[in-house]
Scaffold this motif. Structure first.
Motif, PDB file in Angstrom:
ATOM      1  N   GLU A  26       0.860  -1.269   0.048  1.00 35.63           N
ATOM      2  CA  GLU A  26      -0.132   0.173   0.137  1.00 35.63           C
ATOM      3  C   GLU A  26       0.944   1.153  -0.122  1.00 35.63           C
ATOM      4  OE1 GLU A  26      -3.693  -0.242   2.433  1.00 35.63           O
ATOM      5  OE2 GLU A  26      -2.976  -2.238   3.225  1.00 35.63           O
ATOM      6  N   GLN A 116     -10.536   0.479 -10.414  1.00 40.46           N
ATOM      7  CA  GLN A 116      -9.326   0.114  -9.589  1.00 40.46           C
ATOM      8  C   GLN A 116      -8.487   1.187  -9.098  1.00 40.46           C
ATOM      9  OE1 GLN A 116      -8.022  -2.975 -12.539  1.00 40.46           O
ATOM     10  NE2 GLN A 116      -8.183  -4.368 -10.864  1.00 40.46           N
ATOM     11  N   ARG A 121      -6.355  -2.775  -6.093  1.00 38.13           N
ATOM     12  CA  ARG A 121      -7.734  -2.551  -4.842  1.00 38.13           C
ATOM     13  C   ARG A 121      -8.796  -1.893  -5.649  1.00 38.13           C
ATOM     14  NH1 ARG A 121      -5.758  -5.953  -1.118  1.00 38.13           N
ATOM     15  NH2 ARG A 121      -3.546  -5.255  -0.219  1.00 38.13           N
ATOM     16  N   SER A 125     -13.421   0.390  -2.578  1.00 36.57           N
ATOM     17  CA  SER A 125     -13.015   0.479  -1.154  1.00 36.57           C
ATOM     18  C   SER A 125     -12.888   1.706  -0.466  1.00 36.57           C
ATOM     19  CB  SER A 125     -11.601  -0.418  -1.135  1.00 36.57           C
ATOM     20  OG  SER A 125     -10.702   0.126  -1.711  1.00 36.57           O
ATOM     21  N   TYR A 133      -8.000   0.932   1.409  1.00 39.20           N
ATOM     22  CA  TYR A 133      -6.616   0.566   1.132  1.00 39.20           C
ATOM     23  C   TYR A 133      -5.705   1.629   0.579  1.00 39.20           C
ATOM     24  CZ  TYR A 133      -8.649  -4.246   0.783  1.00 39.20           C
ATOM     25  OH  TYR A 133      -9.042  -5.280   1.113  1.00 39.20           O
ATOM     26  N   ASN A 134      -4.636   1.664   0.684  1.00 40.42           N
ATOM     27  CA  ASN A 134      -3.767   2.760   0.267  1.00 40.42           C
ATOM     28  C   ASN A 134      -3.774   4.098   0.825  1.00 40.42           C
ATOM     29  OD1 ASN A 134      -2.916   0.930  -1.578  1.00 40.42           O
ATOM     30  ND2 ASN A 134      -4.397   1.591  -3.291  1.00 40.42           N
TER      31      ASN A 134
END
Length: 308
Positions: A26, A116, A121, A125, A133-134
């Motif tokens: 990440e 994405q 990911r 999200s 994420y990230n």
């Protein structure tokens, strides 16, 4: 030599770093800032001269309102009407601001396309709770190392470049040659367009935000070939605006952030640093610019330091 304007999706597929640092990564290209590179970069602080690269966090910033505003600072206590033991009084304040309204990092959850994010990911999200994420908090230890300034405005002999003016690989190579510096793995690369000077001269947020000079799409290959860790600029989006393809928006953001996993630093003040570099001929330095640790944050305000 004329520089091409590649198709964004083809370029993204060519330069994609997904899986390079593992399926759960990440952090993206800040993984290139290894302990050995940090230790070597620390030795670039030879004289103890410090340059702060962040713009002031106040109401006189470049945001014209709308999606982002300039920071608003409010007092919660000012010491008045306090009756406390021993005569003690205190003041306190707080800030309301978009995390990306002044000098800031674009984190790896900031940009998505085709559903994405970086490293494959899902775009979904990112929710009302933030980045699943990230998130920017994953960069808390990773953005300190060798910094390099490429002064494109000085190279072209102007106070600032015009909006829509493209900076391509030939310009980056020419700046390296003129300044006697090389850009390499793990570097934090800062690009001066002079746009901070434009804002300080004109004080017109609306005009400042209409467009900007910046990196063109072809520069992504240049950055990838050199394994640059972070790229930043004194403009508000790093890349040239309007973009190079009609009808497209922030294509370089999509390649750098979503495909390459590169954190971007925006709205930096490079004026004092650039003057000093031009004076002593040294365009490398130790850069220390950690983000604030906002859990699941999309970006973060910063006040990076360049130490020479």
């Amino acid at each position: 030599m004329a520089e091409t304007v590649p198709d964004m999706r083809e370029l993204g597929a060519e330069l994609r770093n997904w899986g390079r640092w593992g399926p759960g990564d990440e952090r993206g290209t800040t993984n290139l800032i290894t302990p050995e590179r940090v230790a070597a970069a620390a030795r670039l602080a030879r004289t103890g001269t410090v340059f702060d690269l962040g713009i002031p966090l106040d109401g006189d910033g470049p945001q014209p309102g709308g999606a982002r505003i300039n920071p608003i600072r409010l007092m919660s206590e000012n010491g008045q009407e306090q009756v406390l033991p021993g005569g003690f009084r205190w003041a306190d304040d707080y800030v309301f601001m978009p995390l990306q309204s002044a000098s800031q990092y674009d984190g790896l959850a900031h940009v998505m396309y085709d559903e994405q994010l970086y490293n494959g990911r899902p775009a979904g999200s990112v929710t009302v709770k933030g980045a699943g994420y990230n998130g920017i908090h994953h960069q808390a230890k990773g953005i300190a190392g060798r910094g390099v300034l490429l002064d494109i405005a000085r190279l072209r002999g102007v106070d600032w470049l015009a909006a829509g003016e493209v900076i391509g690989p030939d310009d980056l190579d020419a700046a390296c040659a003129a300044q006697g510096v090389e850009v390499g793995p793990g570097d934090i690369l800062l690009i001066r367009t002079g746009y901070r000077k434009k804002f300080l001269t004109e004080r017109d947020p609306v005009e400042f935000m209409k467009g900007e000079p910046g990196l063109g799409l072809e520069s992504a290959r240049w950055l990838h070939a050199r394994d640059v860790a972070v790229v930043g600029s004194d403009n508000w989006a790093v890349e040239v605006l309007p973009g190079e393809h009609d009808g497209a928006l922030f294509e370089l953001h999509m390649v750098l952030i979503r495909d390459m996993g590169m954190t971007l630093a925006e709205l930096l003040d490079l004026e004092e640093l650039a003057e000093h570099c031009a004076g002593d001929g040294v365009y490398e330095f130790f850069y220390a610019g950690p983000p604030l640790k906002f859990t699941r944050g999309i970006g973060s305000p910063i006040n990076p330091l360049a130490l020479k």
